[in-house]
Design a protein around this motif. Structure first.
Motif, PDB file in Angstrom:
ATOM      1  N   MET A 127       0.844  -1.208   0.000  1.00  0.00           N
ATOM      2  CA  MET A 127       0.000   0.000   0.000  1.00  0.00           C
ATOM      3  C   MET A 127       0.874   1.250   0.000  1.00  0.00           C
ATOM      4  O   MET A 127       1.659   1.465   0.914  1.00  0.00           O
ATOM      5  CB  MET A 127      -0.907  -0.037   1.230  1.00  0.00           C
ATOM      6  N   LYS A 128       0.767   2.039  -1.058  1.00  0.00           N
ATOM      7  CA  LYS A 128       1.579   3.267  -1.168  1.00  0.00           C
ATOM      8  C   LYS A 128       0.657   4.482  -1.208  1.00  0.00           C
ATOM      9  O   LYS A 128      -0.276   4.532  -2.011  1.00  0.00           O
ATOM     10  CB  LYS A 128       2.434   3.192  -2.441  1.00  0.00           C
ATOM     11  N   VAL A 129       0.914   5.431  -0.332  1.00  0.00           N
ATOM     12  CA  VAL A 129       0.126   6.667  -0.277  1.00  0.00           C
ATOM     13  C   VAL A 129       1.052   7.843  -0.579  1.00  0.00           C
ATOM     14  O   VAL A 129       2.085   8.011   0.088  1.00  0.00           O
ATOM     15  CB  VAL A 129      -0.531   6.870   1.103  1.00  0.00           C
ATOM     16  N   ILE A 130       0.687   8.649  -1.567  1.00  0.00           N
ATOM     17  CA  ILE A 130       1.504   9.804  -1.940  1.00  0.00           C
ATOM     18  C   ILE A 130       0.741  11.095  -1.627  1.00  0.00           C
ATOM     19  O   ILE A 130      -0.437  11.228  -1.969  1.00  0.00           O
ATOM     20  CB  ILE A 130       1.886   9.770  -3.435  1.00  0.00           C
ATOM     21  N   ALA A 131       1.428  12.032  -0.972  1.00  0.00           N
ATOM     22  CA  ALA A 131       0.848  13.351  -0.693  1.00  0.00           C
ATOM     23  C   ALA A 131       1.444  14.372  -1.654  1.00  0.00           C
ATOM     24  O   ALA A 131       2.650  14.357  -1.917  1.00  0.00           O
ATOM     25  CB  ALA A 131       1.135  13.755   0.744  1.00  0.00           C
ATOM     26  N   ILE A 132       0.595  15.243  -2.173  1.00  0.00           N
ATOM     27  CA  ILE A 132       1.028  16.302  -3.082  1.00  0.00           C
ATOM     28  C   ILE A 132       0.792  17.639  -2.388  1.00  0.00           C
ATOM     29  O   ILE A 132      -0.352  18.018  -2.126  1.00  0.00           O
ATOM     30  CB  ILE A 132       0.221  16.257  -4.414  1.00  0.00           C
ATOM     31  N   ASN A 133       1.889  18.339  -2.090  1.00  0.00           N
ATOM     32  CA  ASN A 133       1.768  19.619  -1.387  1.00  0.00           C
ATOM     33  C   ASN A 133       1.726  20.772  -2.385  1.00  0.00           C
ATOM     34  O   ASN A 133       2.722  21.086  -3.036  1.00  0.00           O
ATOM     35  CB  ASN A 133       2.934  19.806  -0.416  1.00  0.00           C
ATOM     36  N   GLY A 134       0.573  21.425  -2.469  1.00  0.00           N
ATOM     37  CA  GLY A 134       0.395  22.564  -3.373  1.00  0.00           C
ATOM     38  C   GLY A 134       0.610  23.902  -2.697  1.00  0.00           C
ATOM     39  O   GLY A 134       0.225  24.938  -3.234  1.00  0.00           O
ATOM     40  N   SER A 135       1.237  23.881  -1.499  1.00  0.00           N
ATOM     41  CA  SER A 135       1.592  25.141  -0.827  1.00  0.00           C
ATOM     42  C   SER A 135       3.076  25.405  -1.010  1.00  0.00           C
ATOM     43  O   SER A 135       3.878  24.483  -0.938  1.00  0.00           O
ATOM     44  CB  SER A 135       1.290  25.064   0.676  1.00  0.00           C
ATOM     45  N   PRO A 136       3.447  26.670  -1.206  1.00  0.00           N
ATOM     46  CA  PRO A 136       4.887  26.980  -1.283  1.00  0.00           C
ATOM     47  C   PRO A 136       5.572  26.896   0.079  1.00  0.00           C
ATOM     48  O   PRO A 136       6.794  26.865   0.152  1.00  0.00           O
ATOM     49  CB  PRO A 136       4.899  28.427  -1.805  1.00  0.00           C
ATOM     50  N   ARG A 137       4.773  26.884   1.166  1.00  0.00           N
ATOM     51  CA  ARG A 137       5.358  26.961   2.516  1.00  0.00           C
ATOM     52  C   ARG A 137       5.438  25.580   3.156  1.00  0.00           C
ATOM     53  O   ARG A 137       4.417  24.925   3.386  1.00  0.00           O
ATOM     54  CB  ARG A 137       4.520  27.890   3.399  1.00  0.00           C
ATOM     55  N   LYS A 138       6.681  25.198   3.469  1.00  0.00           N
ATOM     56  CA  LYS A 138       6.851  23.910   4.157  1.00  0.00           C
ATOM     57  C   LYS A 138       6.610  24.109   5.651  1.00  0.00           C
ATOM     58  O   LYS A 138       6.915  25.157   6.202  1.00  0.00           O
ATOM     59  CB  LYS A 138       8.248  23.365   3.909  1.00  0.00           C
ATOM     60  N   ASN A 139       6.073  23.071   6.273  1.00  0.00           N
ATOM     61  CA  ASN A 139       5.782  23.059   7.712  1.00  0.00           C
ATOM     62  C   ASN A 139       4.711  24.074   8.124  1.00  0.00           C
ATOM     63  O   ASN A 139       4.605  24.408   9.297  1.00  0.00           O
ATOM     64  CB  ASN A 139       7.052  23.276   8.541  1.00  0.00           C
ATOM     65  N   TRP A 140       3.946  24.586   7.140  1.00  0.00           N
ATOM     66  CA  TRP A 140       2.825  25.436   7.502  1.00  0.00           C
ATOM     67  C   TRP A 140       1.536  24.605   7.462  1.00  0.00           C
ATOM     68  O   TRP A 140       1.587  23.384   7.590  1.00  0.00           O
ATOM     69  CB  TRP A 140       2.780  26.686   6.613  1.00  0.00           C
TER      70      TRP A 140
END
Ligand SMILES: Cc1cc2nc3c(=O)[nH]c(=O)nc-3n(C[C@H](O)[C@H](O)[C@H](O)COP(=O)(O)O)c2cc1C
Length: 214
Positions: free
Chosen positions: A1-14
């Motif tokens: 089972m593989k789950v991928i997250a796609i972060n569409g925010s420019p800010r990491k850790n926000w």
């Protein structure tokens, strides 16, 4: 089972990144392999309408042929069991990067011979949105309809989509340093300390749910 997250925010850790990471934590807690992709670290474009993914007798049928930093991500997503996409709301929409990503991710699977039979592999999907907008204004300013549009796209291509909203988020740590006078800094801080942790818990539970069933 593989789950991928796609972060569409420019800010990491926000806000968005935090909720995506909580989702992956939830997925990992029940044994899933996880990965997060930060779109703003990549150089890529939206769909360029080359239509190679619709060519007769083409080996690229159903697959995007554009070569850039998103190409290997699309290949991994094709194989993944679940994808969770997260975006802040910018001017009443997902961010430009997230929009470009969705064009590339989904258009390749659109079947122009038969709209009701997309070329996409089965996959669990979820969409996480973070925004300044308070919950009670979502309907009035059209956000609910916009979230429904994205949900409908994902359901049409992948058969399912779970939305998660984090409203009235804290935009900066110290409001006194900025011209942000329209916002009640104390109320934002209190909400960040009380409601955002609940959103994080919902994200964790979402991850468990994404990883639990195909
Ligand atoms: C360019 C820009 C446009 C924004 N437009 C909206 C908007 O239309 N509606 C809204 O509710 N919030 C808007 N926001 C606020 C962000 O959606 C909110 O702060 C979000 O939680 C930020 O996510 P992040 O912490 O992951 O970066 C905007 C922020 C920026 C920088």
């Amino acid at each position: 089972m593989k789950v991928i997250a796609i972060n569409g925010s420019p800010r990491k850790n926000w806000n968005t990144d935090t909720l995506l990471k909580k989702t992956l934590e939830g997925a990992a807690s029940v044994g899933a392999e996880t990965e997060i992709v930060h779109l703003y670290d990549l150089t890529f474009r939206g769909c360029v309408s080359c239509l190679a993914c619709k060519l007769q007798n083409g080996k690229s049928l159903g697959r995007c042929v554009l070569k850039d930093d998103l190409s290997p991500v699309l290949a991994r997503l094709h194989e993944a069991d679940a994808v969770v996409m997260g975006s802040p709301i910018y001017f009443s929409e997902v961010t430009g990067e997230m929009r470009c990503f969705i064009e590339r991710f989904v258009f390749q699977y659109l079947n122009y011979d038969n709209f009701s039979q997309p070329l996409s592999p089965a996959k669990k999907t979820a969409m996480i949105y973070t925004m300044n907008c308070p919950e009670e204004m979502l309907d009035k300013i059209g956000y609910t309809a916009m979230f429904k549009r994205y949900e409908d796209i994902m359901i049409r291509f992948f058969g399912n989509c779970t939305p998660l909203l984090s409203t009235n988020t804290m935009q900066v740590k110290d409001y006194s340093r900025y011209h942000l006078g329209a916002f009640d800094a104390d109320a934002k801080k209190l909400r960040h300390e009380t409601v955002f942790p609940q959103d994080c818990q919902k994200a964790f539970d979402l991850g468990v749910q994404l990883a639990a069933s195909k």
